[in-house]
Design an enzyme around this catalytic site. Structure first.
Site, PDB file in Angstrom:
ATOM      1  N   HIS A  60      17.079   1.193  33.088  1.00  0.00           N
ATOM      2  CA  HIS A  60      16.625   1.642  33.501  1.00  0.00           C
ATOM      3  C   HIS A  60      15.688  -0.498  34.963  1.00  0.00           C
ATOM      4  CE1 HIS A  60      14.504   5.117  31.409  1.00  0.00           C
ATOM      5  NE2 HIS A  60      15.483   4.164  29.940  1.00  0.00           N
ATOM      6  N   HIS A  64      17.683   3.108  39.485  1.00  0.00           N
ATOM      7  CA  HIS A  64      18.440   4.285  38.184  1.00  0.00           C
ATOM      8  C   HIS A  64      17.362   5.896  38.395  1.00  0.00           C
ATOM      9  CE1 HIS A  64      14.416   2.866  36.553  1.00  0.00           C
ATOM     10  NE2 HIS A  64      14.390   3.358  35.874  1.00  0.00           N
ATOM     11  N   ASP A  66      16.315   8.550  35.557  1.00  0.00           N
ATOM     12  CA  ASP A  66      15.823   8.843  34.492  1.00  0.00           C
ATOM     13  C   ASP A  66      16.577  10.036  33.913  1.00  0.00           C
ATOM     14  OD1 ASP A  66      14.500   6.605  34.128  1.00  0.00           O
ATOM     15  OD2 ASP A  66      12.700   7.901  34.271  1.00  0.00           O
ATOM     16  N   HIS A  70      15.065  10.817  28.687  1.00  0.00           N
ATOM     17  CA  HIS A  70      14.481  10.146  28.468  1.00  0.00           C
ATOM     18  C   HIS A  70      13.112  10.659  28.115  1.00  0.00           C
ATOM     19  CE1 HIS A  70      12.615   6.069  29.199  1.00  0.00           C
ATOM     20  NE2 HIS A  70      11.550   6.542  30.956  1.00  0.00           N
TER      21      HIS A  70
END
Length: 220
Positions: A60, A64, A66, A70
């Site tokens: 992260h 980035h 996810d 996550h």
């Protein structure tokens, strides 16, 4: 709505906007997350023809993506998600200094003929020296509304689509239930509101909950 610059000489290369903040040992991370660290496994010198770095970081750090893992116990990893959402036409919409949450009203001026990817600029200048505990985030209803409009990927220039203090992660749960992909911590300081081509591919990290990306926008 202001559109992205469109005039250029025939056959000239299309302009690129690098929307990835720099990643280094001082790059801010969420409190408690793993900061970027680098050591050298090998260095140039007698008997060694190369430099080889060893890096430790949270996925992260910096710009980035996810992955569903996550925020969902049975979600796909960064290496399992389809790449389609991370490449193609997108719109940058400005909602600068609108407050703690991006609301539907903050984006309504720019949703005519909306492409399937939307990046929202909330900072006049993204903080890069320290973590912003008052980071701007999305109201969950805003993400549901964008999904209803056909959006497949959302992005923001803060570290999270949810407020930093949230324990329920309501915006992330909208991502989960509406099958939206997300980019966080984008650097949009110099990007005019308008339409672009997004290129922000996650690494094929087969067990990770997120992946760093080198996110760029290309002139259409």
């Amino acid at each position: 709505m202001q559109t992205a610059p469109a005039s250029r000489p025939p056959h000239a290369p299309r302009r690129l906007w690098d929307i990835s903040p720099p990643v280094h040992a001082g790059a801010p991370v969420f409190p408690g997350d793993t900061a970027y660290q680098q050591t050298w496994a090998a260095t140039l010198g007698p008997g060694c023809p190369v430099n080889v770095a060893t890096i430790t970081l949270s996925p992260h750090v910096g710009a980035h993506a996810d992955a569903p893992l996550h925020y969902s116990p049975d979600g796909a990893t960064a290496g399992e998600v389809s790449l389609d959402a991370y490449l193609g036409p997108c719109r940058v919409i400005h909602a600068i200094d609108v407050g703690p949450l991006v609301l539907i009203a903050h984006l309504q001026h720019a949703v005519e003929h909306l492409p399937p990817r939307v990046l929202v600029r909330t900072y006049q200048q993204q903080p890069q020296d320290a973590f912003d505990s008052a980071l701007p985030a999305f109201h969950p209803d805003t993400l549901s509304w964008l999904a209803d409009l056909g959006v497949q990927l959302v992005g923001i220039d803060s570290a999270s689509v949810d407020p930093a203090h949230s324990k329920t992660l309501d915006a992330h749960q909208v991502l989960r239930h509406r099958n939206l992909r997300v980019l966080e911590n984008l650097l949009l300081d110099d990007v005019p509101e308008g339409d672009y081509e997004l290129i922000a591919l996650p690494l094929k990290l087969t067990t990770a909950d997120a992946s760093p990306v080198r996110a760029v926008l290309r002139e259409l």
